[in-house]
Structures are given as C-alpha cells and as structure tokens.
Design an enzyme around this catalytic site. Structure first.
Site, PDB file in Angstrom:
ATOM      1  N   ASP A  45       0.848  -1.193   0.000  1.00  0.00           N
ATOM      2  CA  ASP A  45       0.000   0.000   0.000  1.00  0.00           C
ATOM      3  C   ASP A  45       0.882   1.240   0.000  1.00  0.00           C
ATOM      4  O   ASP A  45       2.110   1.141  -0.053  1.00  0.00           O
ATOM      5  CB  ASP A  45      -0.933  -0.005   1.215  1.00  0.00           C
ATOM      6  CG  ASP A  45      -0.184   0.240   2.527  1.00  0.00           C
ATOM      7  OD1 ASP A  45       1.063   0.272   2.514  1.00  0.00           O
ATOM      8  OD2 ASP A  45      -0.857   0.409   3.554  1.00  0.00           O
ATOM      9  N   ASP A  82       1.469   4.690   2.270  1.00  0.00           N
ATOM     10  CA  ASP A  82       1.159   5.325   3.546  1.00  0.00           C
ATOM     11  C   ASP A  82       1.562   6.793   3.476  1.00  0.00           C
ATOM     12  O   ASP A  82       2.743   7.101   3.311  1.00  0.00           O
ATOM     13  CB  ASP A  82       1.929   4.633   4.676  1.00  0.00           C
ATOM     14  CG  ASP A  82       1.646   3.135   4.737  1.00  0.00           C
ATOM     15  OD1 ASP A  82       0.532   2.776   5.126  1.00  0.00           O
ATOM     16  OD2 ASP A  82       2.550   2.345   4.376  1.00  0.00           O
ATOM     17  N   ASP A 133      -3.287   4.589   2.600  1.00  0.00           N
ATOM     18  CA  ASP A 133      -3.629   5.036   3.950  1.00  0.00           C
ATOM     19  C   ASP A 133      -3.257   6.504   4.072  1.00  0.00           C
ATOM     20  O   ASP A 133      -2.095   6.868   3.855  1.00  0.00           O
ATOM     21  CB  ASP A 133      -2.847   4.236   5.008  1.00  0.00           C
ATOM     22  CG  ASP A 133      -3.357   2.816   5.169  1.00  0.00           C
ATOM     23  OD1 ASP A 133      -4.556   2.580   4.903  1.00  0.00           O
ATOM     24  OD2 ASP A 133      -2.565   1.946   5.569  1.00  0.00           O
TER      25      ASP A 133
HETATM   26  N1  CTP Z   1       0.451   1.379  11.297  1.00  0.00           N
HETATM   27  C1  CTP Z   1      -0.182   1.908  12.391  1.00  0.00           C
HETATM   28  N2  CTP Z   1      -1.530   1.796  12.540  1.00  0.00           N
HETATM   29  C2  CTP Z   1      -2.263   1.150  11.606  1.00  0.00           C
HETATM   30  C3  CTP Z   1      -1.642   0.603  10.476  1.00  0.00           C
HETATM   31  C4  CTP Z   1      -0.264   0.734  10.360  1.00  0.00           C
HETATM   32  O1  CTP Z   1       0.475   2.510  13.229  1.00  0.00           O
HETATM   33  N3  CTP Z   1      -3.577   1.037  11.775  1.00  0.00           N
HETATM   34  C5  CTP Z   1       1.892   1.522  11.156  1.00  0.00           C
HETATM   35  C6  CTP Z   1       2.586   0.197  11.389  1.00  0.00           C
HETATM   36  O2  CTP Z   1       3.209   0.200  12.643  1.00  0.00           O
HETATM   37  C7  CTP Z   1       3.586   0.100  10.296  1.00  0.00           C
HETATM   38  C8  CTP Z   1       3.330   1.286   9.361  1.00  0.00           C
HETATM   39  O3  CTP Z   1       2.176   1.938   9.862  1.00  0.00           O
HETATM   40  O4  CTP Z   1       4.853   0.229  10.840  1.00  0.00           O
HETATM   41  C9  CTP Z   1       3.095   0.832   7.957  1.00  0.00           C
HETATM   42  O5  CTP Z   1       2.155  -0.215   7.930  1.00  0.00           O
HETATM   43  P1  CTP Z   1       1.897  -1.110   6.664  1.00  0.00           P
HETATM   44  O6  CTP Z   1       1.474  -0.271   5.518  1.00  0.00           O
HETATM   45  O7  CTP Z   1       0.950  -2.174   7.090  1.00  0.00           O
HETATM   46  O8  CTP Z   1       3.296  -1.848   6.425  1.00  0.00           O
HETATM   47  P2  CTP Z   1       4.575  -1.424   5.589  1.00  0.00           P
HETATM   48  O9  CTP Z   1       5.728  -1.560   6.502  1.00  0.00           O
HETATM   49  O10 CTP Z   1       4.396  -0.112   4.912  1.00  0.00           O
HETATM   50  O11 CTP Z   1       4.690  -2.598   4.535  1.00  0.00           O
HETATM   51  P3  CTP Z   1       4.074  -2.638   3.052  1.00  0.00           P
HETATM   52  O12 CTP Z   1       5.182  -2.230   2.151  1.00  0.00           O
HETATM   53  O13 CTP Z   1       3.683  -4.063   2.850  1.00  0.00           O
HETATM   54  O14 CTP Z   1       2.909  -1.716   2.996  1.00  0.00           O
HETATM   55 MN    MN Z   2       2.622   0.269   3.812  1.00  0.00          MN
HETATM   56 MN    MN Z   3      -0.520   0.926   5.514  1.00  0.00          MN
END
Ligand code: CTP
Ligand code: MN
Ligand code: MN
Ligand code: MN
Length: 364
Positions: free
Chosen positions: A203, A205, A288
């Site tokens: 995703d 962020d 997000d």
């Molecule tokens: N996070 C959070 N609260 C949430 C979702 C995520 O604080 N409701 C934080 C998590 O601690 C994470 C960061 O946001 O460290 C990113 O989350 P995520 O997108 O799930 O993982 P990524 O490390 O970005 O991996 P990916 O590349 O697969 O997206």
């Molecule tokens: Mn992510």
């Molecule tokens: Mn995320």
C-alpha cells in the site's frame, strides 16, 4: 569458529538498538522463520508468532551469511524451536516443518482469505471452519461481507500486485495537489515501507500535516471528497481523530495500540504508468492517509515508518527499559510524570537514550 561468532555476541537485545537493512544475507532462514510466525498468527498463537518473528529479525541484523548454527552463539531472542528450523535449513536447504505448513490446506486458505482487504485472521479462520476454501466459495455461498471486504474482493488481483515506488510517488503527488487546493503550506510525507527504502509495497502510507498547529483540522475530508469527485477513489472509509491528551497515556505493553489520528483507509484508482500488464488502463491501489498535528508529527512519522516489528520493539524498550510510554502521538515519562516533546525523530531517539536509527535501517 567463524568470523561471525564475535559479531553475533555483540547483537543488542532490542531490534530498535540494531541496524536492520532491507537486504541481508540470510533470506532463506528468515523466510522459513517468518512462514512459521505467520502460521502461528493464523492459529491465534501470538506468543509463538512473536518468538519466530524475533528470531527472524535477529538474523536480518547479522553482518554476514550464517553457515553453521554454532556461529550464532548465545544470541538473544532465538529460541530452541527457531534454532532447530535454522539448523534444518542450513543442513538440508529446507525445513520439513516449514514445507509442511506451506502445503497445508489451512495455511493456504488462511493466506488466500487474509489477503482480502478488510479480512483479518479471525474472519478468515471462521470461514475456514465453515468449510470455505476459495474466493469463488465466498461468492457462491453468499458469505456476508462488509463494504470494505466487498471492495477487497472486487479488486483482489490489483491489491495483491505489488505497488511500485513510482506508483507510490504518483499517488503522493495526486494527494499533494489536492492538499494544496485546500490548505497551502500543508505537507504530504511518504511513510511505511517506501520510506524504509523498499522498492515495492502492499500500500501507500501518506502523512499529512501543516506547520501551524490546528490548521490541519477538516483537511482530510475535503481532500478525500475532492479526489472522489475526480473519480480517483474506488473505496474509502474515514475515521475522525479520537485522541485527547487529557485521557493520559495509553498503558504500555498489551496489544499493538492503534493510534487515534484522523485517517482514511482507501483504494485509489491509479491511471496506468505506461507499463506492461496494465491492459485496463488503470490499477486499484491501497492508500492510507493519516493527519497529524505538527506537534505530534515526529511521533506519527516514527510510528508509521515501521517496520511493525521495529515499532513493537521501540515501545517495548521504552516501557521496560525507560519506564516511558511511546505511541504515535507522544512520549510520556512515567517517572517524571511528563510528556517529552520532540521536533524530529532524532529527538525521540535521544529522549529514549537510543542511538538514532535511520528509516532504511528499520527493516527489523
Ligand atoms: N500502522 C499503524 N496503525 C495502523 C496501520 C499501520 O500505526 N492502523 C503503522 C505500522 O506500525 C507500520 C506502518 O504503519 O509500521 C506501515 O504499515 P503497513 O502499511 O501495514 O506496512 P509497511 O511496513 O508499509 O509494509 P508494506 O510495504 O507491505 O505496505
Ligand atoms: Mn505500507
Ligand atoms: Mn498501511
Ligand atoms: Mn516449539
């Protein structure tokens, strides 16, 4: 005894005290351990899952390739079961236990279902118990789905195709443009795995803030409405800010405490970037969006940069070693009974008495 032994012994016990690069030399070992961590999570064994995750994380921080179990020495955080798995992979190239898990109907089905946006372990597990095994089963048996899960199923293939860095940057620019329309001076920061240097992710962020505290209020709903009116949003689900300082700090430990920022979980419609495989001309991408007041921004940035395990370890370190409560909003010192403000991530590490770990070394 190889050159790794003394290095292994210097390994600090908390992942936030170590540097963990994206690329490391023990991929087959960490993959095996992470499969077991995932499988333990699928059966609700959080403790066992964490043990395997910890072991994998330690191996990621090793300065070289492990060739024999003895090189590890008495490393912290690698239990007996993990050692056995490591030994099997080192000796035979594979772990029979891991291969068995990967082939098991339960693991495969849980993986298939939890890859649906909006489906967690609990729901997937219930479906599995009810005898459901495929995405077609979900449709044919008229399984009750939330609006989020329906969107997840509709865009299943796209959402399980890795998001490329270029795509993440495009989405960052789209959001930045929308943000400028409503609040000039506000900023959009790419966090998550991309900030840690990952070339792709599941995703995008994005963290929104404005240098004047309070100005960010109301921004997110305007931005999302505008993007929606442009046909750029396939799904969205927003939550208001529910954080109040007067409630006091959250208790340390316990489960991963979700933060309380105003946020939007969404699926964007991204025009194809002229790449192959985008026959339809667009692609669904999970995004997000999180809004942080500037005073909390460094905490939000630290919290949303991850990795998940790095964050969990930071909070554990803060609680156990410093009697402080860290979350994505604040750092609270329970001995001094005060909040410790920070204008940067570096200052948060300083408050914690930790050496600064740059984002690209937080791939724990
Ligand atoms: N996070 C959070 N609260 C949430 C979702 C995520 O604080 N409701 C934080 C998590 O601690 C994470 C960061 O946001 O460290 C990113 O989350 P995520 O997108 O799930 O993982 P990524 O490390 O970005 O991996 P990916 O590349 O697969 O997206
Ligand atoms: Mn992510
Ligand atoms: Mn995320
Ligand atoms: Mn065991």
């Amino acid at each position: 005894v190889s050159a790794l032994a003394p290095l292994g012994q210097q390994m600090a016990p908390y992942a936030c005290q170590r540097r963990t690069p994206l690329l490391h030399s023990n991929q087959p070992l960490t993959e095996a351990l992470e499969t077991l961590a995932e499988d333990a999570g699928f059966s609700g064994s959080e403790g066992r899952s964490l043990a395997f995750t910890r072991a994998a994380s330690v191996l990621k921080a090793l300065p070289g390739r492990l060739s024999a179990l003895e090189e590890l020495g008495p490393l912290p955080g690698i239990g007996e079961h993990s050692r056995r798995v490591i030994q099997d992979v080192l000796e035979d190239g594979v772990s029979v236990e891991v291969e068995r898990v990967k082939l098991s109907e339960r693991y495969r089905t849980m993986k298939l279902f939890t890859k649906i946006f909006g489906v967690g372990v609990r729901t997937a597990s219930r479906w599995y118990q009810e005898g459901l095994r495929t995405l077609v089963d979900l449709q044919e048996r008229n399984t009750k789905l939330t609006r989020q899960q329906q969107a997840g199923l509709r865009h299943y293939e796209d959402l399980n195709t890795p998001v490329e860095r270029g795509e993440a940057e495009s989405i960052g620019r789209m959001v930045q443009e929308a943000v400028q329309r409503f609040l000039p001076g506000a900023s959009v920061t790419l966090a998550g795995g991309f900030r840690r240097g990952k070339p792709h992710g599941h995703d995008v962020d994005l963290l929104l803030t404005h240098p004047e505290a309070g100005r960010e209020a109301g921004l997110l709903s305007r931005v999302v409405s505008w993007l929606d009116s442009q046909g750029l949003i396939l799904y969205q689900h927003s939550q208001e800010n529910s954080f109040a300082l007067h409630e006091g700090p959250e208790p340390p430990g316990g489960r991963d405490v979700l933060d309380r920022f105003e946020r939007c979980f969404s699926i964007f419609r991204l025009e194809a970037q002229g790449r192959l495989g985008a026959a339809r001309g667009w692609k669904a991408v999970r995004v997000d969006l999180v809004v942080a007041p500037v005073g909390q921004f460094p905490f939000a940035l630290l919290g949303w940069t991850g990795s998940r395990h790095f964050e969990r370890e930071l909070r554990r370190f803060a609680g156990h070693e410093r009697k402080m409560v860290l979350n994505s909003h604040t750092l609270y010192d329970t001995r001094l009974n005060l909040f410790l403000p920070a204008a940067s991530e570096e200052e948060i590490f300083q408050h914690l008495g930790l050496e600064y770990v740059p984002p690209t070394q937080r791939n724990a």
